[in-house]
Write a protein that holds these residues in place. Structure first.
Motif: not given
Length: 563
Positions: A199-213
């Motif tokens: 995923x694009x690291x600047x996207x919101x999806x990237x931010x949310x996936x990074x917080x998903x355990x």
């Protein structure tokens, strides 16, 4: 040594055998250490030739059968490195067992193909039960195949452990697939073929996936992040259980392979004999195939002379074919003693030596020979003084190298000697004397010697056989033609009584483009024509024609009537 490297080079040995390639690894190793048949091995030599004759008849009568034999040999793997391991009861590993089973499989097939033609005796060293028995031990389940794997039939524990591993793998796979589907639905991103999300690291999806355990960051770049699913604690427990099962399975597999090695150790001698039998057969088959290319005939044993009719040098003949020319077959008889060949330059004398030497060397290596007919006794060695024999390392000149080589022959017995104009490397008077003296000595020796020369004195030696090459066909008619090869007659003709050295050197020189004035001067020189500068020099300085003069009309080595 039967044939030294220098002689091999003169005979173009490597060129002729370039197409000779045993199919099997053990056949190639056997060829590297292969030795020719020598005097005293006539029976073994005849057996090898007789076997090839039977093989050739079968292959030519049924080409498909020949292709199947070829296929069997080409698929035989190299098992020689396995034997030391097995002898020590060490397992070679799964790939080694695969090689060994392939070997047994092809030996079995080879035996069956030979049996179809009644030729099974060619593998008689292979114990009849060896292949079926050992193949079944490597293939405990049915049906019998050439492949090898540690199937569960070797040990029931293999089946139990593999079953448990399979069930665990299925549950782990199902958990991963279910998690992957949920992640994909929640984030609207499809995984790649490795089950990861890019995923694009600047996207919101990237931010949310990074917080998903349920996900872990695998790697990232300036533009992308890559996530992979994380198994549940239950899933991680199954992975640990899987690792333990794998370790137990590997231990059982080692145990099975070690038991196989112990089982096979007593059979190593029989396996080695089978490998030797395959190597021997491979050499026979490869020799037969090579000889078929040059349409070879079976050489026959002679009690005395070497006789060749229609002899051909395959490498030279092939080159001539490419140039649109044809090799002139060699017909010659060589008795013990000396056979002398004279003739003009470029008349094919050296090629006679090469062809004869090659045919004898091939015959004694068990080949059918490139000739229409051939008979010979087995000689102790083949050696030649041909071409420039300078040995730079030894600091020898051409003449010195020749003399050294010829001197070595006198300490040996029963060889085929190929001599190309010995004495040409020194002054003509001494060269002629040495050439005739060597010929006279060899005439009384135990060798089969063939001497190519221009020295007329050699023809005076008693008890020798004489030939000449035919030379120019019709010098006057063909004068000026550039088609040089077609103007020469390369046939070997028995020399008539009283016939001397042919004089065609000036004709050939003229035909090759030497200025006419020089050629005419040379002719006047020979004739001693008045006014010739050469003749005047001769008259003033004494005539020295290069011919070794007789004493009282009889050469010292001439002991009786010309033979």
């Amino acid at each position: 040594m039967f044939i030294d490297e220098q002689t091999k080079q003169h005979l173009l040995w490597a060129d002729v055998l370039r197409g000779f390639r045993p199919r099997t690894p053990m056949g190639r190793k056997a060829w590297e250490r292969f030795s020719p048949f020598l005097p005293g091995q006539e029976r073994e030599w005849e057996e090898v030739l007789a076997e090839q004759e039977r093989l050739r008849k079968a292959a030519e009568g049924d080409p498909d059968w020949g292709h199947r034999i070829d296929a069997c040999l080409s698929r035989v793997p190299d098992v020689l490195p396995l034997f030391p391991l097995l002898r020590g009861k060490q397992s070679p590993g799964v790939s080694g067992w695969f090689q060994l089973k392939g070997f047994l499989w092809q030996v079995k097939n080879l035996g069956e193909r030979l049996r179809e033609k009644g030729l099974q005796t060619l593998l008689s060293e292979v114990e009849p039960d060896l292949c079926p028995t050992l193949l079944r031990r490597l293939n405990p389940d049915s049906p019998l195949t050439p492949a090898f794997s540690l199937v569960s039939a070797f040990d029931e524990r293999l089946g139990i452990l593999r079953g448990r591993l399979e069930r665990l793998d299925r549950r782990i796979r199902e958990e991963r697939e279910a998690l992957t589907r949920r992640i994909a639905e929640e984030y609207g991103v499809r995984p790649n073929r490795w089950g990861e999300w890019v995923v694009d690291r600047r996207s919101d999806v990237s931010r949310r996936m990074a917080e998903d355990r349920r996900l872990r960051l695998v790697r990232e770049s300036a533009f992308d992040r890559v996530f992979a699913p994380v198994l549940s604690p239950e899933g991680e427990g199954r992975m640990e259980e899987r690792s333990e099962l794998e370790a137990r399975l590997e231990a059982v597999e080692r145990e099975v392979l070690e038991a196989l090695a112990a089982d096979f150790a007593p059979h190593v001698p029989a396996l080695e004999r089978a490998a030797e039998a395959v190597a021997r057969f491979d050499l026979q088959w490869s020799r037969m195939e090579a000889a078929r290319k040059w349409q070879g005939c079976r050489p026959r044993l002679s009690a005395g002379p070497i006789r060749v009719a229609g002899g051909v040098h395959p490498a030279v003949a092939e080159r001539l074919r490419e140039e649109g020319s044809r090799f002139t077959p060699v017909d010659i008889r060589v008795d013990k003693g000396v056979t002398v060949i004279i003739g003009p330059n470029m008349g094919g004398k050296t090629m006679v030596l090469r062809t004869l030497g090659l045919i004898v060397a091939l015959a004694q290596h068990g080949f059918f020979v490139p000739a229409a007919r051939c008979e010979l006794p087995l000689v102790s060695f083949v050696s030649g003084v041909m071409g420039d024999g300078q040995d730079a390392r030894a600091g020898l000149s051409t003449f010195g190298a020749e003399v050294k080589r010829v001197a070595e022959w006198f300490g040996k017995k029963g060889g085929l000697l190929l001599i190309d104009e010995i004495g040409r490397g020194t002054n003509p008077v001494e060269g002629a004397a040495l050439s005739a003296a060597v010929t006279a000595h060899l005439a009384q020796s135990d060798h089969w010697a063939v001497h190519v020369t221009h020295y007329a004195e050699v023809l005076e030696v008693a008890g020798i056989r004489r030939y000449r090459t035919a030379g120019l066909r019709d010098a006057e008619r063909d004068r000026g033609r550039d088609d040089w090869a077609s103007r020469m007659d390369f046939r070997l003709i028995p020399l008539a009584e009283g016939e001397g050295v042919p004089h065609q050197a000036l004709l050939i020189a003229e035909a090759m483009g030497m200025p006419r004035g020089i050629v005419e001067e040379a002719r006047r020189w020979i004739a001693g024509a008045p006014g010739s500068a050469a003749a005047e020099r001769l008259a003033g300085g004494g005539r020295e024609t290069g011919k070794c003069r007789k004493r009282g009309g009889v050469l010292p080595w001439r002991s009786g009537p010309r033979g």
